[in-house]
Design a protein around this motif. Structure first.
Motif, PDB file in Angstrom:
ATOM      1  N   TRP A  62     100.195  66.231 117.116  1.00 20.59           N
ATOM      2  CA  TRP A  62      99.940  64.894 116.563  1.00 20.59           C
ATOM      3  C   TRP A  62     101.062  64.467 115.626  1.00 20.59           C
ATOM      4  O   TRP A  62     101.526  63.321 115.661  1.00 20.59           O
ATOM      5  CB  TRP A  62      98.604  64.896 115.817  1.00 20.59           C
ATOM      6  CG  TRP A  62      98.386  63.658 114.997  1.00 20.59           C
ATOM      7  CD1 TRP A  62      97.929  62.456 115.420  1.00 20.59           C
ATOM      8  CD2 TRP A  62      98.636  63.524 113.588  1.00 20.59           C
ATOM      9  NE1 TRP A  62      97.880  61.564 114.383  1.00 20.59           N
ATOM     10  CE2 TRP A  62      98.304  62.194 113.243  1.00 20.59           C
ATOM     11  CE3 TRP A  62      99.098  64.383 112.601  1.00 20.59           C
ATOM     12  CZ2 TRP A  62      98.432  61.717 111.937  1.00 20.59           C
ATOM     13  CZ3 TRP A  62      99.231  63.911 111.316  1.00 20.59           C
ATOM     14  CH2 TRP A  62      98.900  62.601 110.986  1.00 20.59           C
ATOM     15  N   ALA A  63     101.514  65.383 114.774  1.00 20.75           N
ATOM     16  CA  ALA A  63     102.576  65.058 113.824  1.00 20.75           C
ATOM     17  C   ALA A  63     103.874  64.708 114.555  1.00 20.75           C
ATOM     18  O   ALA A  63     104.592  63.780 114.162  1.00 20.75           O
ATOM     19  CB  ALA A  63     102.794  66.220 112.866  1.00 20.75           C
ATOM     20  N   THR A  66     103.517  61.208 116.242  1.00 20.37           N
ATOM     21  CA  THR A  66     103.451  60.094 115.295  1.00 20.37           C
ATOM     22  C   THR A  66     104.641  60.059 114.347  1.00 20.37           C
ATOM     23  O   THR A  66     104.681  59.234 113.424  1.00 20.37           O
ATOM     24  CB  THR A  66     102.155  60.168 114.466  1.00 20.37           C
ATOM     25  OG1 THR A  66     102.104  61.434 113.776  1.00 20.37           O
ATOM     26  CG2 THR A  66     100.929  60.013 115.350  1.00 20.37           C
ATOM     27  N   ARG A  68     105.514  62.350 112.152  1.00 23.78           N
ATOM     28  CA  ARG A  68     105.194  62.898 110.828  1.00 23.78           C
ATOM     29  C   ARG A  68     105.424  64.405 110.759  1.00 23.78           C
ATOM     30  O   ARG A  68     104.894  65.067 109.878  1.00 23.78           O
ATOM     31  CB  ARG A  68     103.738  62.612 110.476  1.00 23.78           C
ATOM     32  CG  ARG A  68     103.382  61.140 110.472  1.00 23.78           C
ATOM     33  CD  ARG A  68     102.003  60.929 109.903  1.00 23.78           C
ATOM     34  NE  ARG A  68     101.589  59.539 109.996  1.00 23.78           N
ATOM     35  CZ  ARG A  68     100.721  58.967 109.182  1.00 23.78           C
ATOM     36  NH1 ARG A  68     100.196  59.672 108.201  1.00 23.78           N
ATOM     37  NH2 ARG A  68     100.369  57.707 109.340  1.00 23.78           N
ATOM     38  N   ALA A  69     106.198  64.928 111.645  1.00 28.03           N
ATOM     39  CA  ALA A  69     106.417  66.371 111.655  1.00 28.03           C
ATOM     40  C   ALA A  69     107.383  66.785 110.554  1.00 28.03           C
ATOM     41  O   ALA A  69     107.031  67.554 109.658  1.00 28.03           O
ATOM     42  CB  ALA A  69     106.939  66.817 113.020  1.00 28.03           C
ATOM     43  N   THR A  77     105.063  64.486 105.324  1.00 27.77           N
ATOM     44  CA  THR A  77     105.292  65.146 106.606  1.00 27.77           C
ATOM     45  C   THR A  77     104.452  66.414 106.691  1.00 27.77           C
ATOM     46  O   THR A  77     104.031  66.970 105.676  1.00 27.77           O
ATOM     47  CB  THR A  77     106.775  65.533 106.775  1.00 27.77           C
ATOM     48  OG1 THR A  77     107.125  66.488 105.770  1.00 27.77           O
ATOM     49  CG2 THR A  77     107.686  64.316 106.655  1.00 27.77           C
ATOM     50  N   LEU A  78     104.242  66.853 107.915  1.00 26.02           N
ATOM     51  CA  LEU A  78     103.497  68.093 108.111  1.00 26.02           C
ATOM     52  C   LEU A  78     104.267  69.278 107.550  1.00 26.02           C
ATOM     53  O   LEU A  78     103.676  70.181 106.945  1.00 26.02           O
ATOM     54  CB  LEU A  78     103.236  68.304 109.602  1.00 26.02           C
ATOM     55  CG  LEU A  78     102.535  69.616 109.988  1.00 26.02           C
ATOM     56  CD1 LEU A  78     101.155  69.700 109.357  1.00 26.02           C
ATOM     57  CD2 LEU A  78     102.438  69.757 111.504  1.00 26.02           C
ATOM     58  N   MET A 170      98.054  61.986 105.747  1.00 25.37           N
ATOM     59  CA  MET A 170      97.846  61.745 107.173  1.00 25.37           C
ATOM     60  C   MET A 170      97.249  60.371 107.460  1.00 25.37           C
ATOM     61  O   MET A 170      97.361  59.871 108.572  1.00 25.37           O
ATOM     62  CB  MET A 170      96.887  62.798 107.751  1.00 25.37           C
ATOM     63  CG  MET A 170      97.321  64.237 107.594  1.00 25.37           C
ATOM     64  SD  MET A 170      96.132  65.308 108.432  1.00 25.37           S
ATOM     65  CE  MET A 170      96.611  66.910 107.812  1.00 25.37           C
ATOM     66  N   GLY A 182      94.875  63.339 112.866  1.00 27.95           N
ATOM     67  CA  GLY A 182      95.263  64.506 112.086  1.00 27.95           C
ATOM     68  C   GLY A 182      94.325  64.754 110.927  1.00 27.95           C
ATOM     69  O   GLY A 182      93.960  65.895 110.632  1.00 27.95           O
TER      70      GLY A 182
END
Length: 400
Positions: A62-63, A66, A68-69, A77-78, A170, A182
């Motif tokens: 998911w990250a 989107t 957001r990793a 961020t993740l 998230m 997330g």
């Protein structure tokens, strides 16, 4: 068989004394019904990998999808949220692995109560009865109903409040409607699974506390002069290793939260040292407490043995004094010729062993089994702001 107080040298003669902290409870049966636990064995490593994958991979995918990793503003961020990785990839798998450790350690340690002679033939039925009572307590559904209830309540409350550091980044806003996939995955899967495993281990720590408390009430055949300085019970301290993976898991999650504050919110690790030390101390105490019930019989034994062995040594030395200093004819008292007591130095060594006996069944081994796993993640947080490169460089120059 001989006298029941004698140690049984033939392991095949030891009767069946079994108790598992993990097999037989509601959580175990639910996992076996779901085919997570095979019909034979515990499937520990398989479950550890499955739980890690189920909790972390959907969040990672998911990250990435989107954006957001690893790319984002600040800690949005993740990769920046160490607590998520600590829960999914360290804590949850380790708490599953700990089940295998418990399953391997408990049976031989319980059997050694009989092998060592602490539990005699006369005491054995009572010992087996206490194991059965704790097994029935382990198998009750109520503790697990409470565990699931607390987990659901905790996860629901935190979702409604929506202010958890690991979740806020998230979501699109503060309302429930703004929670992303997330966020829901963390709230409905990651946090509940972590909480259930954590509460399950706290319950197992309580079970071990209850078991050792009931064993301590039995008329154990303890030896106050035993060289292990625990009246023959030092082997119990190895039960602390059951909780080593759990202690590391909890400490890693707590340390990850502190590390996030240090790296992304400007907190000082040195200013947080009180919290770090307090957290490490609390976790250590929680998992050392299960061994403490045996302090009751050990303390009682030491108090009585000090007087009993003191009287024995006094009687022995008084006769030696009368014979060799006062030159009195005392005959041939049996105590002076007893080979098991030996000369004055030997009987004094016996008394010193009694005097140095520990009243608490904790040694460096058991303390290190808990304190080291707890301290390592905390020390990592403290090291975040230390000039490690410069320090290692100076050490290298000094050694080369």
């Amino acid at each position: 068989m001989g006298n029941g107080t004698k140690r049984r040298s033939d392991r095949s003669e030891v009767p069946e004394v079994e108790l598992s902290l993990v097999q037989g409870d509601l959580g175990f049966h639910l996992q076996r019904r779901a085919h997570l636990i095979p019909s034979v064995g515990m499937g520990v490593w398989r479950r550890a990998v499955i739980f890690a994958a189920v909790t972390w991979l959907p969040l990672a995918v998911w990250a990435v999808l989107t954006g957001r990793a690893v790319q984002g503003a600040g800690d949005d961020t993740l990769a920046a949220h160490f607590g998520i990785h600590a829960r999914c990839l360290i804590a949850i798998p380790l708490m599953v692995v700990a089940e295998g450790v418990a399953q391997n350690l408990m049976p031989p340690l319980l059997k050694y109560f009989v092998e060592s002679g602490c539990v005699t033939e006369q005491t054995l039925p009572s010992f087996q009865r206490e194991l059965s009572r704790v097994a029935r307590l382990r198998d009750r559904a109520l503790p697990w109903v409470v565990i699931f209830g607390v987990t659901i309540a905790w996860s629901t409350t935190r979702a409604l409040l929506g202010d958890a550091e690991d979740v806020v980044w998230m979501n699109h806003g503060d309302d429930i409607a703004d929670i992303t996939f997330g966020g829901w995955w963390f709230v409905l899967v990651v946090r509940p699974l972590f909480t259930v495993l954590l509460l399950a281990w706290l319950w197992r720590a309580c079970l071990l506390f209850i078991l050792l408390f009931r064993i301590g009430r039995l008329p154990l055949a303890l030896v106050p002069s035993h060289p292990d300085r625990a009246a023959g019970l030092s082997f119990v301290e190895r039960m602390a290793f059951i909780f080593s993976p759990v202690a590391f898991a909890i400490s890693a999650v707590v340390a990850a939260s502190f590390a996030h504050e240090v790296v992304y919110h400007g907190a000082s690790a040195m200013q947080m040292k009180t919290l770090l030390i307090a957290s490490a101390a609390l976790i250590s105490v929680v998992f050392l407490l299960p061994l403490l019930p045996l302090a009751i019989p050990l303390g009682r034994l030491k108090r009585s043995a000090i007087f009993e062995y003191g009287s024995l040594v006094a009687h022995h030395d008084r006769l030696v004094h009368e014979r060799w200093i006062l030159h009195q004819d005392i005959g041939k008292p049996e105590i002076l010729d007893a080979p098991e007591l030996g000369p004055v130095a030997d009987i004094h060594a016996v008394y010193d062993a009694v005097k140095n006996m520990r009243s608490v069944p904790l040694s460096k081994l058991s303390i290190l089994a808990i304190v080291v796993p707890v301290a390592v993640p905390m020390l990592y947080v403290a090291a975040l702001q230390l000039p490690l490169t410069a320090i290692l460089g100076k050490i290298a120059k000094a050694l080369i």
